[in-house]
Write a protein that holds these residues in place. Structure first.
Motif, short mmCIF file in Angstrom:
data_model
loop_
_atom_site.label_atom_id
_atom_site.label_comp_id
_atom_site.label_asym_id
_atom_site.label_seq_id
_atom_site.Cartn_x
_atom_site.Cartn_y
_atom_site.Cartn_z
N GLY A 187 -31.52 44.70 -41.54
CA GLY A 187 -30.29 44.60 -42.30
C GLY A 187 -30.58 44.67 -43.78
O GLY A 187 -31.13 45.65 -44.28
N ILE A 188 -30.23 43.61 -44.50
CA ILE A 188 -30.41 43.58 -45.95
C ILE A 188 -31.69 42.81 -46.27
O ILE A 188 -31.75 41.59 -46.13
CB ILE A 188 -29.19 42.94 -46.63
N THR A 245 -37.78 47.88 -23.30
CA THR A 245 -38.04 49.22 -23.83
C THR A 245 -36.72 49.96 -24.03
O THR A 245 -35.70 49.64 -23.42
CB THR A 245 -38.98 50.02 -22.90
N GLY A 246 -36.74 50.92 -24.95
CA GLY A 246 -35.56 51.72 -25.24
C GLY A 246 -34.51 51.02 -26.07
O GLY A 246 -33.38 51.48 -26.16
N GLN A 247 -34.88 49.90 -26.69
CA GLN A 247 -33.91 49.09 -27.42
C GLN A 247 -33.98 49.32 -28.93
O GLN A 247 -35.05 49.62 -29.47
CB GLN A 247 -34.13 47.61 -27.13
N ALA A 248 -32.86 49.16 -29.60
CA ALA A 248 -32.78 49.18 -31.05
C ALA A 248 -32.11 47.88 -31.47
O ALA A 248 -30.89 47.73 -31.34
CB ALA A 248 -32.00 50.38 -31.55
N VAL A 249 -32.90 46.94 -31.94
CA VAL A 249 -32.44 45.57 -32.14
C VAL A 249 -32.20 45.31 -33.63
O VAL A 249 -33.08 45.52 -34.46
CB VAL A 249 -33.45 44.56 -31.58
N ASN A 250 -30.99 44.83 -33.94
CA ASN A 250 -30.65 44.50 -35.32
C ASN A 250 -31.25 43.15 -35.72
O ASN A 250 -31.21 42.19 -34.94
CB ASN A 250 -29.13 44.40 -35.48
N VAL A 251 -31.76 43.09 -36.92
CA VAL A 251 -32.14 41.81 -37.54
C VAL A 251 -31.40 41.79 -38.87
O VAL A 251 -31.89 42.27 -39.89
CB VAL A 251 -33.66 41.70 -37.75
N GLY A 254 -26.17 38.83 -38.66
CA GLY A 254 -24.81 38.92 -38.15
C GLY A 254 -23.95 39.96 -38.84
O GLY A 254 -22.75 40.05 -38.58
N PHE A 255 -24.57 40.79 -39.71
CA PHE A 255 -23.83 41.80 -40.47
C PHE A 255 -23.13 42.80 -39.55
O PHE A 255 -21.97 43.16 -39.76
CB PHE A 255 -24.81 42.49 -41.42
N THR A 256 -23.82 43.24 -38.50
CA THR A 256 -23.25 44.21 -37.57
C THR A 256 -23.21 43.63 -36.17
O THR A 256 -23.88 42.64 -35.87
CB THR A 256 -24.08 45.50 -37.56
#
Length: 258
Positions: A187-188, A245-251, A254-256
C-alpha cells in the motif's frame, strides 16, 4: 532465534533500498542467505553489510532486470557463489507520473519493461533450476495499483496489473512441481517512490512532509503507513508456506478491499 529459512538461498532484485531492502533483511532474519541485485552501488553495499551483520551470507550483483543476459547471469551467480536458489523475489520497480494525454511511448516502455518484463525475465531464468530440484518460491512485488487504477499512474497500474495476472497464471503452470508463485501488493510505504507521489500530490502551500502525513492519515483506515519490514514479513510467510500459491495479497492498512 527461530530461523524457518535456515539453509535457503534467496535472490532479491531491487534489493538496495526501500521495499527490496526490507524484504532482504527479513529473509535474512529468517535464516536465508541473500543475493542482492540492483543498479545502485552504495545502497546495495550497505544492505549487503546489514545482511552479513545478521549472520547470513550476502552476494551482490549489478543487474538491469530488463536485460535477459544479465538476469540469467544473476541466477547463475546465486547458484555458483551461494550454492543454490530457493527463493526468487522480483522487487525491482520504477514509477513515473503522467496523465495518459501526456504519457510518451518512452515513459510507457520504461515502466512496463522494468516492472512487467523484469518480473517475467526473472521467473523464466529461475524456473529451470527450481523445476530441477522440484521446489521453489517465487515472490513478485506488485502493488495495490495492480488491483485498482490511480489517476496519472495508468502506465504504472497497467504494469502492476500485469504482474498480478502473470503471477496467478504462472502459479497454475507450476503448481504440481513443488513451486509456489505469489505476489505482494504494498500500500502506502515511505520509499523514494512515495516521496515523489507526495510531492506531486501536495496541496498549495503544503510541504512534501505535510503531504505525506495527510495522505497516510486520510487514505489508510489504520492511520499509519506500511513499512518495508511489513512486506518482508509477508515474503517470509510466502517462502515458508507449501500450500499458498497464485495469490496477490495486499499489505495496505485496510486501504483497499480486493
Amino acid at each position: 532465534m527461530d530461523e524457518p529459512l535456515k539453509g535457503r538461498i534467496a535472490i532479491v532484485t531491487g534489493g538496495a533500498r526501500g521495499i527490496g531492502r526490507g524484504i532482504a533483511l527479513e529473509l535474512a532474519r529468517a535464516g536465508a542467505d541473500v543475493l542482492l541485485a540492483d543498479l545502485l552501488d552504495a545502497p546495495l553495499a550497505k544492505t549487503a553489510n546489514d545482511v552479513r551483520e545478521l549472520g547470513r551470507r550476502a552476494a551482490l550483483a549489478k543487474v538491469d532486470v530488463t536485460q535477459s543476459a544479465q538476469v540469467d547471469a544473476m541466477i547463475a551467480q546465486a547458484i555458483g557463489e551461494l550454492g543454490g536458489l530457493d527463493i526468487l523475489v522480483n522487487c525491482a520497480g520504477v514509477i513515473s507520473i503522467h496523465p495518459v494525454s501526456e504519457l510518451t511511448e518512452k515513459d510507457w516502455d520504461f515502466v512496463m519493461d522494468v516492472n512487467a518484463k523484469g518480473t517475467f525475465l526473472g521467473c523464466k531464468a529461475a524456473l529451470p533450476h527450481l523445476r530441477a530440484q522440484r521446489r521453489g518460491r517465487i515472490i513478485n512485488v506488485a502493488s495495490i495499483a495492480g488491483k485498482e487504477g490511480f489517476p496519472n499512474l495508468a502506465h504504472y497500474s497497467a504494469s502492476k496489473f500485469a504482474v498480478v495476472g502473470f503471477t496467478n497464471a504462472l502459479a497454475k503452470e507450476v503448481a504440481r512441481e513443488g513451486i509456489t508463485v505469489n505476489a505482494i501488493c504494498p500500500g502506502i510505504v515511505r520509499t523514494y517512490m512515495w516521496d515523489r507521489l507526495a510531492d506531486e500530490w501536495k496541496n498549495a502551500g503544503e510541504s512534501v512532509e505535510e503531504s505525506w502525513q495527510r495522505h497516510q492519515l486520510t487514505l489508510i483506515p489504520q492511520g499509519r503507513a506500511q513499512t518495508p519490514e511489513d512486506m518482508g514479513r509477508l515474503a517470509v510467510f510466502f517462502a515458508t508456506m507449501d500450500n499458498v500459491t497464485g495469490q496477490a495479497v495486499n499489505v495496505d492498512g485496510g486501504f483497499t478491499f480486493h
